[in-house]
Motif scaffolding. Structure first.
Motif, PDB file in Angstrom:
ATOM      1  N   LEU A  87      65.697  58.204 -66.336  1.00 57.38           N
ATOM      2  CA  LEU A  87      64.494  58.546 -67.090  1.00 57.38           C
ATOM      3  C   LEU A  87      63.716  59.674 -66.415  1.00 57.38           C
ATOM      4  O   LEU A  87      63.243  60.595 -67.082  1.00 57.38           O
ATOM      5  CB  LEU A  87      63.597  57.320 -67.253  1.00 57.38           C
ATOM      6  CG  LEU A  87      64.084  56.277 -68.251  1.00 57.38           C
ATOM      7  CD1 LEU A  87      63.293  54.988 -68.103  1.00 57.38           C
ATOM      8  CD2 LEU A  87      64.015  56.800 -69.671  1.00 57.38           C
ATOM      9  N   ASP A  88      63.605  59.611 -65.085  1.00 59.55           N
ATOM     10  CA  ASP A  88      62.912  60.678 -64.355  1.00 59.55           C
ATOM     11  C   ASP A  88      63.586  62.024 -64.588  1.00 59.55           C
ATOM     12  O   ASP A  88      62.919  63.043 -64.816  1.00 59.55           O
ATOM     13  CB  ASP A  88      62.860  60.375 -62.856  1.00 59.55           C
ATOM     14  CG  ASP A  88      61.863  59.298 -62.492  1.00 59.55           C
ATOM     15  OD1 ASP A  88      60.999  58.955 -63.327  1.00 59.55           O
ATOM     16  OD2 ASP A  88      61.961  58.778 -61.354  1.00 59.55           O
ATOM     17  N   HIS A  93      63.230  63.112 -68.329  1.00 58.42           N
ATOM     18  CA  HIS A  93      61.850  63.490 -68.648  1.00 58.42           C
ATOM     19  C   HIS A  93      61.419  64.779 -67.943  1.00 58.42           C
ATOM     20  O   HIS A  93      60.360  65.319 -68.263  1.00 58.42           O
ATOM     21  CB  HIS A  93      60.897  62.339 -68.341  1.00 58.42           C
ATOM     22  CG  HIS A  93      61.031  61.209 -69.297  1.00 58.42           C
ATOM     23  ND1 HIS A  93      60.562  59.947 -69.038  1.00 58.42           N
ATOM     24  CD2 HIS A  93      61.612  61.135 -70.536  1.00 58.42           C
ATOM     25  CE1 HIS A  93      60.837  59.162 -70.065  1.00 58.42           C
ATOM     26  NE2 HIS A  93      61.471  59.856 -70.986  1.00 58.42           N
ATOM     27  N   SER A  94      62.247  65.276 -67.022  1.00 57.63           N
ATOM     28  CA  SER A  94      61.962  66.573 -66.408  1.00 57.63           C
ATOM     29  C   SER A  94      62.693  67.711 -67.132  1.00 57.63           C
ATOM     30  O   SER A  94      62.515  68.884 -66.798  1.00 57.63           O
ATOM     31  CB  SER A  94      62.312  66.561 -64.920  1.00 57.63           C
ATOM     32  OG  SER A  94      63.707  66.461 -64.725  1.00 57.63           O
ATOM     33  N   ASP A  95      63.500  67.374 -68.128  1.00 56.09           N
ATOM     34  CA  ASP A  95      64.222  68.352 -68.941  1.00 56.09           C
ATOM     35  C   ASP A  95      63.199  69.180 -69.733  1.00 56.09           C
ATOM     36  O   ASP A  95      62.310  68.619 -70.370  1.00 56.09           O
ATOM     37  CB  ASP A  95      65.152  67.590 -69.892  1.00 56.09           C
ATOM     38  CG  ASP A  95      66.035  68.464 -70.748  1.00 56.09           C
ATOM     39  OD1 ASP A  95      65.689  69.641 -70.989  1.00 56.09           O
ATOM     40  OD2 ASP A  95      67.077  67.952 -71.198  1.00 56.09           O
ATOM     41  N   HIS A 152      62.182  68.066 -73.080  1.00 55.68           N
ATOM     42  CA  HIS A 152      61.166  67.012 -73.139  1.00 55.68           C
ATOM     43  C   HIS A 152      59.784  67.540 -72.756  1.00 55.68           C
ATOM     44  O   HIS A 152      58.814  67.294 -73.468  1.00 55.68           O
ATOM     45  CB  HIS A 152      61.554  65.854 -72.220  1.00 55.68           C
ATOM     46  CG  HIS A 152      60.517  64.781 -72.151  1.00 55.68           C
ATOM     47  ND1 HIS A 152      60.299  63.908 -73.184  1.00 55.68           N
ATOM     48  CD2 HIS A 152      59.627  64.461 -71.191  1.00 55.68           C
ATOM     49  CE1 HIS A 152      59.317  63.089 -72.857  1.00 55.68           C
ATOM     50  NE2 HIS A 152      58.889  63.404 -71.655  1.00 55.68           N
ATOM     51  N   THR A 153      59.706  68.257 -71.648  1.00 56.00           N
ATOM     52  CA  THR A 153      58.392  68.699 -71.164  1.00 56.00           C
ATOM     53  C   THR A 153      57.724  69.686 -72.114  1.00 56.00           C
ATOM     54  O   THR A 153      56.508  69.788 -72.128  1.00 56.00           O
ATOM     55  CB  THR A 153      58.483  69.303 -69.739  1.00 56.00           C
ATOM     56  OG1 THR A 153      59.357  70.431 -69.756  1.00 56.00           O
ATOM     57  CG2 THR A 153      58.984  68.265 -68.738  1.00 56.00           C
ATOM     58  N   ASP A 176      62.318  64.605 -78.993  1.00 55.37           N
ATOM     59  CA  ASP A 176      62.166  63.209 -78.597  1.00 55.37           C
ATOM     60  C   ASP A 176      63.382  62.860 -77.750  1.00 55.37           C
ATOM     61  O   ASP A 176      64.521  63.145 -78.146  1.00 55.37           O
ATOM     62  CB  ASP A 176      62.113  62.291 -79.818  1.00 55.37           C
ATOM     63  CG  ASP A 176      60.828  62.469 -80.608  1.00 55.37           C
ATOM     64  OD1 ASP A 176      59.756  62.570 -79.982  1.00 55.37           O
ATOM     65  OD2 ASP A 176      60.906  62.510 -81.849  1.00 55.37           O
ATOM     66  N   VAL A 177      63.156  62.267 -76.589  1.00 57.36           N
ATOM     67  CA  VAL A 177      64.232  61.947 -75.656  1.00 57.36           C
ATOM     68  C   VAL A 177      64.349  60.438 -75.517  1.00 57.36           C
ATOM     69  O   VAL A 177      63.356  59.755 -75.268  1.00 57.36           O
ATOM     70  CB  VAL A 177      63.966  62.593 -74.275  1.00 57.36           C
ATOM     71  CG1 VAL A 177      65.041  62.190 -73.282  1.00 57.36           C
ATOM     72  CG2 VAL A 177      63.888  64.103 -74.388  1.00 57.36           C
ATOM     73  N   THR A 178      65.578  59.926 -75.684  1.00 57.98           N
ATOM     74  CA  THR A 178      65.865  58.508 -75.508  1.00 57.98           C
ATOM     75  C   THR A 178      67.042  58.395 -74.546  1.00 57.98           C
ATOM     76  O   THR A 178      68.005  59.163 -74.649  1.00 57.98           O
ATOM     77  CB  THR A 178      66.226  57.848 -76.851  1.00 57.98           C
ATOM     78  OG1 THR A 178      65.227  58.183 -77.816  1.00 57.98           O
ATOM     79  CG2 THR A 178      66.313  56.349 -76.716  1.00 57.98           C
TER      80      THR A 178
END
Length: 84
Positions: free
Chosen positions: A60-61, A64-66, A69-70, A75-77
């Motif tokens: 997830l870390d 979520h740094s992609d 996403h930022t 939407d990232v799952t």
């Protein structure tokens, strides 16, 4: 390491400048041996990549740094992948 499927679905308001940054992010993950495969969906609704990480929290870390996403454009799952 475990495998995780990272799904990215486009939102209507994507930032086109984030796309090359996202591609570089994936290339860096490949160089680190963390991105086994990646690609866009044929209908251009998003894409996915297979990520190697020690835990769901680490996956997830990373996801979520992609920049996809930022930037707020996708939407990232993240799903843990049970491969055989």
């Amino acid at each position: 390491m475990k495998r995780f499927l990272v799904m990215l679905m486009r939102r209507p308001q994507i930032d086109p400048d984030a796309i090359p940054l996202h591609k570089q992010f994936l290339a860096t993950l490949r160089e680190q041996g963390r991105n086994e495969m990646s690609g866009a969906f044929a209908d251009q609704s998003g894409g996915a990549y297979l990520l190697r990480a020690e835990s769901l929290e680490e996956a997830l870390d990373i996801a979520h740094s992609d920049p996809a996403h930022t930037s707020g454009g996708w939407d990232v799952t993240v799903y843990e992948w049970n491969s055989h």
